[in-house]
Design a protein around this motif. Structure first.
Motif, PDB file in Angstrom:
ATOM      1  N   LYS A 199       9.681  -6.255  11.455  1.00 16.03           N
ATOM      2  CA  LYS A 199      10.411  -6.514  10.208  1.00 16.03           C
ATOM      3  C   LYS A 199      10.949  -7.935  10.122  1.00 16.03           C
ATOM      4  N   SER A 236       7.605  -6.339   1.699  1.00 17.83           N
ATOM      5  CA  SER A 236       8.327  -5.069   1.912  1.00 17.83           C
ATOM      6  C   SER A 236       7.746  -4.342   3.113  1.00 17.83           C
ATOM      7  N   LEU A 272      -4.018  -7.154   6.535  1.00 14.19           N
ATOM      8  CA  LEU A 272      -3.256  -8.190   7.236  1.00 14.19           C
ATOM      9  C   LEU A 272      -2.127  -7.525   8.014  1.00 14.19           C
ATOM     10  N   ASP A 273      -1.962  -7.947   9.261  1.00  8.99           N
ATOM     11  CA  ASP A 273      -0.842  -7.462  10.079  1.00  8.99           C
ATOM     12  C   ASP A 273       0.123  -8.636  10.240  1.00  8.99           C
ATOM     13  N   ILE A 274       1.282  -8.544   9.623  1.00  7.29           N
ATOM     14  CA  ILE A 274       2.179  -9.716   9.614  1.00  7.29           C
ATOM     15  C   ILE A 274       2.845  -9.968  10.961  1.00  7.29           C
ATOM     16  N   ILE A 296       7.983   1.270  -1.592  1.00  5.94           N
ATOM     17  CA  ILE A 296       8.623   0.239  -2.418  1.00  5.94           C
ATOM     18  C   ILE A 296       7.611  -0.859  -2.772  1.00  5.94           C
ATOM     19  N   SER A 307       0.816  -1.221   0.000  1.00  6.39           N
ATOM     20  CA  SER A 307       0.000   0.000   0.000  1.00  6.39           C
ATOM     21  C   SER A 307       0.847   1.269   0.000  1.00  6.39           C
ATOM     22  N   SER A 308       2.178   1.125  -0.003  1.00  3.96           N
ATOM     23  CA  SER A 308       3.017   2.327   0.106  1.00  3.96           C
ATOM     24  C   SER A 308       4.422   2.059  -0.420  1.00  3.96           C
ATOM     25  N   THR A 344      10.325   7.472  -0.130  1.00  7.17           N
ATOM     26  CA  THR A 344       9.021   6.841   0.117  1.00  7.17           C
ATOM     27  C   THR A 344       8.380   7.496   1.332  1.00  7.17           C
ATOM     28  N   SER A 364       7.137  -3.162   6.850  1.00  3.71           N
ATOM     29  CA  SER A 364       7.709  -3.047   8.187  1.00  3.71           C
ATOM     30  C   SER A 364       7.430  -1.655   8.710  1.00  3.71           C
ATOM     31  N   LYS A 366      -5.157   3.169   3.475  1.00  4.62           N
ATOM     32  CA  LYS A 366      -3.962   3.147   2.607  1.00  4.62           C
ATOM     33  C   LYS A 366      -4.141   2.131   1.480  1.00  4.62           C
ATOM     34  N   SER A 419      -1.703  -4.972   3.701  1.00  8.94           N
ATOM     35  CA  SER A 419      -1.100  -4.175   4.765  1.00  8.94           C
ATOM     36  C   SER A 419      -2.150  -4.000   5.857  1.00  8.94           C
ATOM     37  N   ARG A 420      -1.844  -3.182   6.863  1.00 10.14           N
ATOM     38  CA  ARG A 420      -2.747  -3.121   8.019  1.00 10.14           C
ATOM     39  C   ARG A 420      -3.922  -2.172   7.820  1.00 10.14           C
ATOM     40  N   GLN A 421      -3.684  -1.043   7.137  1.00  6.77           N
ATOM     41  CA  GLN A 421      -4.672   0.042   7.176  1.00  6.77           C
ATOM     42  C   GLN A 421      -5.513   0.111   5.904  1.00  6.77           C
ATOM     43  N   THR A 475      15.680   5.767  -0.055  1.00 11.13           N
ATOM     44  CA  THR A 475      14.732   5.758  -1.175  1.00 11.13           C
ATOM     45  C   THR A 475      13.567   6.668  -0.806  1.00 11.13           C
ATOM     46  N   TRP A 527       9.840   8.183   5.024  1.00 12.33           N
ATOM     47  CA  TRP A 527      10.554   9.373   5.500  1.00 12.33           C
ATOM     48  C   TRP A 527       9.628  10.504   5.899  1.00 12.33           C
TER      49      TRP A 527
END
Ligand SMILES: NC(=O)c1ccc[n+]([C@@H]2O[C@H](COP(=O)([O-])OP(=O)(O)OC[C@H]3O[C@@H](n4cnc5c(N)ncnc54)[C@H](OP(=O)(O)O)[C@@H]3O)[C@@H](O)[C@H]2O)c1
Length: 236
Positions: A106, A82, A58-60, A17, A14-15, A176, A84, A41, A36-38, A174, A179
């Motif tokens: 991660k 990807s 999904l929350d890994i 990379i 969802s974001s 994304t 974390s 997003k 992803s979780r949200q 990178t 940052w």
């Protein structure tokens, strides 16, 4: 192996990379699911992905949720992790709680996925680490350890999950949303300083990292590899 009609799952899609990887895989003909979780997003990322994409919340970090999901979603051609969320700091600057949470997200997140996912023979699992595994940074000691652990994990998995292929792509700075934790001024200072130091003379774009992920995922002779895509950061 090509991506055409492949079932490709991008966790963290969802974001940043992950999203660039999902978009590139979809353009290469894959049927892409992002996770992803949200929900918000994921919804916004789906608009970039186009009509063939789908999304799953999904929350890994949650091993049971990861097992349940992979128990019911069938076999994949390619899985990319990807995802974390980690705080960084020096050994004394980072609280133990934040340090454990970073590892939980991660490292253990990727481990949960590797343990539960079902990938067809010859298919691929690709993890994303980071250059600090090779070029330590005193303000991000744990990050380097987590990234090195992921790279070691992938080499072991390349043996134990064979003929599924397992690789790692290791970026440096990178551009994304990772940052966004810095305000705009400090973010641009960071990018400028990195661009001046890196032999490539620039920082990464998410598409640069996505291209390497698609390369290792599709190359039938790549397994157990860690590919640096770091603008030369590890050299200087
Ligand atoms: N950007 C860089 O400069 C850089 C440099 C070196 C290494 N890396 C590594 O590259 C990877 C991707 O970074 P990025 O820059 O693309 O970050 P990003 O833009 O912040 O994206 C992270 C993605 O992971 C998802 N996520 C976070 N925790 C999750 C969890 N527990 N379960 C499922 N999904 C989760 C996020 O979505 P939700 O919030 O919806 O869960 C988001 O989709 C990270 O491992 C990062 O450490 C990045």
């Amino acid at each position: 192996m090509t991506f055409t009609d492949s079932r490709t799952l991008v966790i963290g899609g969802s974001s940043g990379i992950g999203l660039a990887t999902a978009v590139a895989a979809a353009r290469a003909g894959a049927i892409v699911t992002i996770a992803s979780r949200q929900a918000a997003k994921l919804d916004s990322a789906l608009r970039e992905l186009g009509p063939s994409g789908s999304a799953v919340q999904l929350d890994i970090r949650d091993a049971a949720a990861v097992e349940n999901y992979f128990g019911e979603c069938g076999e994949w051609d390619h899985v990319v992790v990807s995802a974390s969320e980690t705080k960084s700091g020096s050994i004394h600057g980072l609280s133990l709680g934040d340090a454990r949470a970073a590892m939980e997200s991660k490292f253990w997140g990727a481990y949960h996925v590797a343990r539960a996912c079902r990938i067809r023979p010859g298919g691929s699992l690709t993890l994303v680490s980071g250059v600090f595994s090779q070029r330590p940074n005193k303000e991000a000691v744990l990050q380097g350890a987590i990234n090195a652990a992921l790279e070691g994990l992938a080499r072991g998995l390349a043996l134990s999950l064979a003929p599924v292929r397992v690789n790692v792509v290791s970026p440096s700075v990178t551009r994304t949303p990772l940052w966004d934790k810095l305000d705009e001024t400090h973010r641009e200072i960071k990018y400028t300083e990195a661009s001046m130091r890196f032999p490539a003379g620039r920082v990464g774009q998410p598409e640069d990292i996505a291209a390497a992920i698609l390369y290792v995922a599709a190359n039938p002779y790549s397994t157990g590899a860690t590919i640096l895509v770091d603008g030369g950061d590890a050299l200087v």
